[in-house]
Design an enzyme around this catalytic site. Structure first.
Site, PDB file in Angstrom:
ATOM      1  CB  CYS A 103       5.307   3.773  36.076  1.00 58.43           C
ATOM      2  SG  CYS A 103       4.459   5.079  34.975  1.00 58.43           S
ATOM      3  CG  HIS A 146       9.423   7.991  37.214  1.00 59.54           C
ATOM      4  ND1 HIS A 146       9.468   6.769  37.533  1.00 59.54           N
ATOM      5  CD2 HIS A 146       8.155   8.304  36.746  1.00 59.54           C
ATOM      6  CE1 HIS A 146       8.154   6.155  37.000  1.00 59.54           C
ATOM      7  NE2 HIS A 146       7.564   6.905  36.492  1.00 59.54           N
ATOM      8  CD  GLU A 147       6.197  11.485  37.615  1.00 60.73           C
ATOM      9  OE1 GLU A 147       5.496  11.243  36.385  1.00 60.73           O
ATOM     10  OE2 GLU A 147       6.113  10.550  38.231  1.00 60.73           O
ATOM     11  CG  HIS A 150       6.164   9.514  32.442  1.00 56.71           C
ATOM     12  ND1 HIS A 150       5.826   8.370  31.883  1.00 56.71           N
ATOM     13  CD2 HIS A 150       6.259   9.299  33.809  1.00 56.71           C
ATOM     14  CE1 HIS A 150       5.610   7.466  32.810  1.00 56.71           C
ATOM     15  NE2 HIS A 150       5.857   7.935  33.695  1.00 56.71           N
TER      16      HIS A 150
HETATM   17 NI    NI Z   1       5.403   6.931  35.801  1.00 56.67          NI
END
Ligand code: NI
Length: 183
Positions: A103, A146-147, A150
């Site tokens: 990341c 993953h995004e 966030h």
């Molecule tokens: Ni990330």
């Protein structure tokens, strides 16, 4: 001209906050459109395969998935970068698969994180067109998860067993060993 944005680092509270939805009426404003252009440029410049708005200091639900082969992910598929506004995972396969992630907000660290193998995503395109239940799989599904994480204040390290966290230096050795095996 798009600007390169500073990437917020782990420890900054914005990375742990739930981001706000973008209102339909705001999608085509200069603020949102410039933010997307700047995120695309920042992701490209940093050699990332994805980025989320909180990482550039804005707590709004916008992500970019920009997969392509990079030194960290030599086998990543190449796609035209996709910007998603208010992405929602509408289906997750039961099967989880572990895979290496990093990341831009946690440089120097890599981890083997469990992700759903396939997902469906609903979102607005950068110009506000609704996309419903689009199927994503493999590495692209990993990046998208993953995004989206966030936007909910979740980091990949939260999905990684502590014994599966390794330094960037050790990760590069691993990548080199995959490449030599493939030859
Ligand atoms: Ni990330």
């Amino acid at each position: 001209m798009p600007r390169l944005l500073q990437v917020v680092q782990l420890g900054n509270p914005i990375l742990r906050r739930e981001a706000d939805e973008v209102r339909n009426a705001n999608v085509n404003t200069a603020v949102i459109q410039e933010l997307i252009d700047d995120m695309l440029a920042t992701c490209e410049e940093s050699g990332g395969v994805g980025i989320a708005a909180p990482q550039v200091g804005l707590s709004v639900r916008i992500i970019i998935v920009a997969s392509k082969p990079t030194p960290a992910y030599p086998r990543a598929p190449t796609i035209k970068p996709v910007a998603m506004i208010n992405p929602k995972i509408t289906m997750k396969s039961e099967n989880l698969e572990t895979g290496w992630e990093g990341c831009m907000s946690i440089p120097g660290l890599r981890g083997n994180a469990g992700r759903h193998k396939t997902i469906k995503l609903s979102y607005l395109t950068r110009f506000g067109a609704p996309i419903t239940d689009e199927a994503w799989g493999g590495f692209l599904a990993r990046v998208a998860q993953h995004e989206v994480d966030h936007l909910d204040g979740i980091m990949f390290t939260d999905r990684t067993h502590p014994l599966e966290l390794i330094s960037e230096k050790e990760y590069q050795k691993l990548v080199a060993s995959w490449i030599s095996v493939a030859k």
